[in-house]
Write a protein that holds these residues in place. Structure first.
Motif, PDB file in Angstrom:
ATOM      1  N   ILE A  38       0.818  -1.261   0.215  1.00 44.91           N
ATOM      2  CA  ILE A  38       0.087   0.092   0.097  1.00 44.91           C
ATOM      3  C   ILE A  38       0.829   1.018   0.015  1.00 44.91           C
ATOM      4  O   ILE A  38       1.717   1.333   0.877  1.00 44.91           O
ATOM      5  CB  ILE A  38      -1.006  -0.162   1.188  1.00 44.91           C
ATOM      6  N   LYS A  39       0.636   2.281  -0.865  1.00 47.59           N
ATOM      7  CA  LYS A  39       1.277   3.424  -1.093  1.00 47.59           C
ATOM      8  C   LYS A  39       0.496   4.459  -0.591  1.00 47.59           C
ATOM      9  O   LYS A  39      -0.647   4.534  -0.407  1.00 47.59           O
ATOM     10  CB  LYS A  39       1.538   3.806  -2.627  1.00 47.59           C
ATOM     11  N   GLY A  40       1.361   5.509  -0.013  1.00 45.28           N
ATOM     12  CA  GLY A  40       0.693   6.909   0.518  1.00 45.28           C
ATOM     13  C   GLY A  40       0.080   6.935   1.588  1.00 45.28           C
ATOM     14  O   GLY A  40      -0.551   8.060   2.336  1.00 45.28           O
ATOM     15  N   VAL A  41       0.271   5.727   2.613  1.00 45.22           N
ATOM     16  CA  VAL A  41      -0.285   5.870   3.809  1.00 45.22           C
ATOM     17  C   VAL A  41       1.052   6.199   5.017  1.00 45.22           C
ATOM     18  O   VAL A  41       2.098   5.672   4.967  1.00 45.22           O
ATOM     19  CB  VAL A  41      -0.661   4.310   4.346  1.00 45.22           C
ATOM     20  N   ASP A  42       0.707   7.166   5.887  1.00 41.77           N
ATOM     21  CA  ASP A  42       1.984   7.715   6.653  1.00 41.77           C
ATOM     22  C   ASP A  42       2.230   6.480   7.840  1.00 41.77           C
ATOM     23  O   ASP A  42       3.371   6.374   8.131  1.00 41.77           O
ATOM     24  CB  ASP A  42       1.396   8.913   7.184  1.00 41.77           C
ATOM     25  N   HIS A  43       0.914   5.926   8.410  1.00 43.35           N
ATOM     26  CA  HIS A  43       1.086   5.310   9.632  1.00 43.35           C
ATOM     27  C   HIS A  43       0.236   4.046   9.549  1.00 43.35           C
ATOM     28  O   HIS A  43      -0.820   4.126   9.100  1.00 43.35           O
ATOM     29  CB  HIS A  43       1.003   6.112  10.969  1.00 43.35           C
ATOM     30  N   PHE A  44       0.764   2.833  10.125  1.00 44.48           N
ATOM     31  CA  PHE A  44      -0.250   1.758   9.941  1.00 44.48           C
ATOM     32  C   PHE A  44      -0.167   1.124  11.411  1.00 44.48           C
ATOM     33  O   PHE A  44       0.622   1.012  12.144  1.00 44.48           O
ATOM     34  CB  PHE A  44       0.534   0.486   9.116  1.00 44.48           C
ATOM     35  N   ILE A  45      -1.392   0.896  11.753  1.00 47.96           N
ATOM     36  CA  ILE A  45      -1.688   0.073  13.000  1.00 47.96           C
ATOM     37  C   ILE A  45      -2.256  -1.355  12.457  1.00 47.96           C
ATOM     38  O   ILE A  45      -3.067  -1.441  12.163  1.00 47.96           O
ATOM     39  CB  ILE A  45      -2.723   0.786  13.870  1.00 47.96           C
ATOM     40  N   LEU A  46      -1.281  -2.236  12.659  1.00 43.92           N
ATOM     41  CA  LEU A  46      -1.455  -3.458  12.014  1.00 43.92           C
ATOM     42  C   LEU A  46      -2.142  -4.590  13.316  1.00 43.92           C
ATOM     43  O   LEU A  46      -1.850  -4.571  14.559  1.00 43.92           O
ATOM     44  CB  LEU A  46      -0.231  -4.245  11.657  1.00 43.92           C
ATOM     45  N   GLY A  47      -2.986  -5.364  12.808  1.00 42.96           N
ATOM     46  CA  GLY A  47      -3.875  -6.238  13.854  1.00 42.96           C
ATOM     47  C   GLY A  47      -4.750  -5.541  14.536  1.00 42.96           C
ATOM     48  O   GLY A  47      -5.333  -4.536  14.093  1.00 42.96           O
ATOM     49  N   GLU A  48      -4.670  -5.827  15.940  1.00 44.09           N
ATOM     50  CA  GLU A  48      -5.741  -5.479  16.944  1.00 44.09           C
ATOM     51  C   GLU A  48      -5.036  -3.939  17.508  1.00 44.09           C
ATOM     52  O   GLU A  48      -3.870  -4.031  17.883  1.00 44.09           O
ATOM     53  CB  GLU A  48      -6.053  -6.338  17.864  1.00 44.09           C
ATOM     54  N   ALA A  49      -5.818  -2.982  17.844  1.00 39.13           N
ATOM     55  CA  ALA A  49      -5.464  -1.822  17.990  1.00 39.13           C
ATOM     56  C   ALA A  49      -4.966  -1.653  19.682  1.00 39.13           C
ATOM     57  O   ALA A  49      -4.277  -0.833  19.901  1.00 39.13           O
ATOM     58  CB  ALA A  49      -6.071  -0.519  17.475  1.00 39.13           C
ATOM     59  N   GLU A  50      -5.616  -2.572  20.323  1.00 38.50           N
ATOM     60  CA  GLU A  50      -5.972  -1.942  22.020  1.00 38.50           C
ATOM     61  C   GLU A  50      -4.537  -2.107  22.327  1.00 38.50           C
ATOM     62  O   GLU A  50      -4.184  -1.170  23.263  1.00 38.50           O
ATOM     63  CB  GLU A  50      -6.682  -3.452  22.498  1.00 38.50           C
ATOM     64  N   ASN A  51      -3.394  -2.773  21.946  1.00 41.72           N
ATOM     65  CA  ASN A  51      -2.209  -2.770  22.787  1.00 41.72           C
ATOM     66  C   ASN A  51      -1.388  -1.626  22.306  1.00 41.72           C
ATOM     67  O   ASN A  51      -0.108  -1.255  23.011  1.00 41.72           O
ATOM     68  CB  ASN A  51      -1.532  -4.081  22.618  1.00 41.72           C
ATOM     69  N   VAL A  52      -1.637  -0.881  21.131  1.00 39.69           N
ATOM     70  CA  VAL A  52      -0.713  -0.070  20.603  1.00 39.69           C
ATOM     71  C   VAL A  52      -1.330   1.266  20.343  1.00 39.69           C
ATOM     72  O   VAL A  52      -0.349   2.380  20.127  1.00 39.69           O
ATOM     73  CB  VAL A  52      -0.131  -0.391  19.270  1.00 39.69           C
ATOM     74  N   ILE A  53      -2.459   1.485  20.608  1.00 39.52           N
ATOM     75  CA  ILE A  53      -3.133   2.881  20.296  1.00 39.52           C
ATOM     76  C   ILE A  53      -2.756   4.161  21.113  1.00 39.52           C
ATOM     77  O   ILE A  53      -2.423   4.982  20.844  1.00 39.52           O
ATOM     78  CB  ILE A  53      -4.768   2.554  20.135  1.00 39.52           C
ATOM     79  N   GLN A  54      -2.384   3.717  22.374  1.00 35.20           N
ATOM     80  CA  GLN A  54      -1.944   4.732  23.325  1.00 35.20           C
ATOM     81  C   GLN A  54      -0.592   4.911  23.044  1.00 35.20           C
ATOM     82  O   GLN A  54      -0.102   6.238  23.015  1.00 35.20           O
ATOM     83  CB  GLN A  54      -2.014   3.912  24.787  1.00 35.20           C
ATOM     84  N   GLN A  55       0.359   4.086  22.575  1.00 32.19           N
ATOM     85  CA  GLN A  55       1.507   4.537  22.225  1.00 32.19           C
ATOM     86  C   GLN A  55       1.637   5.576  20.957  1.00 32.19           C
ATOM     87  O   GLN A  55       2.436   6.213  20.907  1.00 32.19           O
ATOM     88  CB  GLN A  55       2.593   3.321  21.803  1.00 32.19           C
ATOM     89  N   PHE A  56       0.840   5.075  20.015  1.00 32.03           N
ATOM     90  CA  PHE A  56       0.640   5.863  18.916  1.00 32.03           C
ATOM     91  C   PHE A  56       0.158   7.272  19.262  1.00 32.03           C
ATOM     92  O   PHE A  56       0.700   8.357  18.766  1.00 32.03           O
ATOM     93  CB  PHE A  56      -0.331   5.540  17.771  1.00 32.03           C
ATOM     94  N   ILE A  57      -0.732   7.456  20.091  1.00 35.61           N
ATOM     95  CA  ILE A  57      -1.368   8.860  20.466  1.00 35.61           C
ATOM     96  C   ILE A  57      -0.216   9.508  20.856  1.00 35.61           C
ATOM     97  O   ILE A  57      -0.137  10.789  20.944  1.00 35.61           O
ATOM     98  CB  ILE A  57      -2.386   8.510  21.440  1.00 35.61           C
ATOM     99  N   TYR A  58       0.629   8.877  21.887  1.00 38.87           N
ATOM    100  CA  TYR A  58       1.805   9.619  22.748  1.00 38.87           C
ATOM    101  C   TYR A  58       2.530   9.992  21.549  1.00 38.87           C
ATOM    102  O   TYR A  58       3.054  11.166  21.567  1.00 38.87           O
ATOM    103  CB  TYR A  58       2.347   8.711  23.585  1.00 38.87           C
TER     104      TYR A  58
END
Length: 537
Positions: free
Chosen positions: A124-144
């Motif tokens: 996939i081209k043009g996407v800046d950030h990917f959250i792969l799989g389920e978001a629960e364990n990584v979303i807070q790190q991404f927000i920070y």
């Protein structure tokens, strides 16, 4: 590189505008868009994944959701946002690409997640950030990282999240009246290992569950929106953990009684549901009216070769009849194009579907989905041709080199579609279902004004269709069989309207069919009519 989130540091309030975008679905068997027009709805179901991610974002964020199946995405929506979140399944990839192009043009960063980006992020081209799989364990790190202007490109947890910690989805972000059903989830994962399935790759083979109280709170949340009607329990396998499913059903039964049965339910389960009498009886008490099962094929050797062993432990046809006899309609998926398929598979699929009385028989061509055991095997064997778009019912192509001649598979598939979705055959098996279904479920479902409107609208449209005589005769026969199940006959006929239209469109858009194909005489002129360029409803 993403910044390390410090522990025990209080977060400074930061207002951010987040636009969540759900791409458009193409018109397929699954979309039911022609049915939705009759019942005055815009889309079958809202995007539960995005609504759930929205509930994980900080409270000071302003969040808007644009479901492109309901409303148009405008430039001013994108320009409003500090970040665009987008989720998609593989069948939405074309619309997904269009959204990315718009975000690039308007200089807005994009974060993508969901089944399609997870499986295909390298392409996939043009996407800046990917959250792969389920978001629960990584979303807070991404927000920070996002708030500190150091967001990384890939966020992925190697540990599957505990969904008991997942908050209630943001149903307030949508207009519930736009949708034909509301989604809710109790578990993720499936204990089986079907070779062609991507569910176990995404969510694992050990089902993870919410608490019963958590699920009931989510039901309350939907109820408080004012929505009344169909709830889709979108579990990968509702009976993946049988004892917990029993506990949940007992709670739903009490909840429904206390509120005079505001909802009906549909879900997905494995074929071994047929031997679970207590679960089936409780599902009926809760007003589960339909269940989707993956039957795939009546050929036992093929099921074994595809690791679908749960379907060979009991007679499939008898299992379908057992579920129907409890009062639950069986919706089923079938696949054509297995390596072990022989040239009689097309007639065998038609015969089984008719005998089983499964009106909603979703027959698709085999596709090798990215990340699956099948994909890896075919890649190793040098048989992969390209990455699929995920539509195995309307796009008449195989993305791999099959054992049987591909033209034979595609022509045979067309014949299966044209036969089972001829009005004659569809109404025939609908009557078979109505004969098997007791009326106990429909006693609990109160008639609503919207139901009457939908019936009157459908009666006018279908009575004046090319199959109007068959339709009226079907309604008369259904009434004679069991007048208390007449609402089921109406639902089946309205769904049939969609299937007839989408089948004709599929056959028209396919390559010109060989005029010498020997269609079964039992299908009569309906088969020819389904292929006609000039017929419209």
């Amino acid at each position: 590189m993403a910044a390390e989130k410090p522990k025990n540091v209080e977060r400074v309030l930061v207002k951010k505008n987040i636009l969540m975008v759900y791409p458009e679905y193409p018109s397929t068997f699954w979309s039911l868009d022609h049915t939705l027009k009759i019942v005055n709805k815009k889309s079958l179901m809202p995007p539960l994944g995005l609504m759930t991610v929205a509930s994980m974002l900080p409270l000071d964020y302003e969040i808007r959701l644009v479901d492109m199946n309901v409303t148009r995405l405008r430039d001013k929506d994108i320009l409003w946002a500090d970040m665009v979140f987008i989720s998609a399944m593989i069948v939405q990839k074309d619309s997904f690409a269009d959204v990315i192009k718009s975000c690039i043009r308007l200089n807005r960063p994009v974060t993508a997640g969901g089944p399609y980006p997870t499986a295909s992020y390298k392409l996939i081209k043009g996407v800046d950030h990917f959250i792969l799989g389920e978001a629960e364990n990584v979303i807070q790190q991404f927000i920070y990282d996002f708030e500190n202007d150091t967001p990384g490109r890939i966020y992925k947890s190697e540990v599957r999240p505990d969904i008991k910690l997942t908050p209630v989805a943001r149903y307030d972000l949508i207009n519930v009246s736009d949708y034909g059903s509301m989604p809710i989830q109790f578990s993720r994962g499936c204990p089986f290992s079907c070779e062609f399935c991507d569910i176990i790759e995404l969510f694992g083979r050990v089902p993870r569950l919410k608490t019963v109280l958590q699920f009931i709170r989510e039901l309350d949340s939907i109820y408080e929106t004012g929505f009344r009607g169909l709830i889709n329990v979108v579990d990968d396998n509702f009976i993946g953990h049988k004892s917990e499913a029993l506990k949940l059903l007992k709670a739903i039964s009490e909840w429904q009684k206390e509120r005079d049965y505001p909802f009906t339910f549909v879900t997905e389960a494995s074929m071994n549901l047929a031997v679970e009498n207590e679960i089936l009886d409780l599902m009926v008490e809760c007003v589960f009216t339909r269940v989707f099962v993956g039957i795939e094929t009546p050929d036992k050797d093929t099921l074994i070769s595809a690791n679908k062993n749960q379907n060979v432990k009991q007679d499939i046809l008898e299992s379908v009849k057992i579920i129907q006899s409890k009062g639950i309609e069986v919706i089923a998926g079938f696949i054509i194009g297995f390596d072990t398929d022989t040239e009689d598979i097309f007639d065998r699929q038609i015969e089984f579907i008719q005998q089983a009385g499964i009106p909603v028989a979703m027959v698709g061509l085999m596709l090798a989905l990215p990340g699956t055991q099948l994909y890896r095997r075919l890649e190793k064997e040098g048989r992969l041709l390209y990455e699929t778009g995920g539509n195995n019912t309307n796009i008449l192509e195989l993305n791999f080199i099959p054992i049987m001649d591909s033209e034979k598979i595609i022509e045979g598939y067309k014949r299966v579609l044209a036969t089972i979705f001829s009005p004659e055959k569809y109404f025939e098996r609908s009557l078979t279902l109505i004969r098997r279904i007791p009326d106990s479920v429909y006693k609990k479902r109160s008639l609503r004004v919207d139901d009457i409107r939908a019936f009157l609208k459908s009666f006018i449209i279908l009575s004046f269709s090319r199959y109007g005589f068959r339709y009226i005769r079907f309604l008369i026969k259904a009434w004679k069989i069991n007048p208390r199940n007449f609402s089921l006959a109406v639902i089946l006929s309205v769904n049939g309207y969609h299937f007839f239209k989408i089948t004709r469109a599929t056959l028209r858009s396919a390559k010109k069919m060989n005029a010498c194909i020997d269609y079964p005489e039992t299908a009569g002129n309906e088969i020819y009519e389904l292929q006609s360029e000039n017929l419209t409803i």
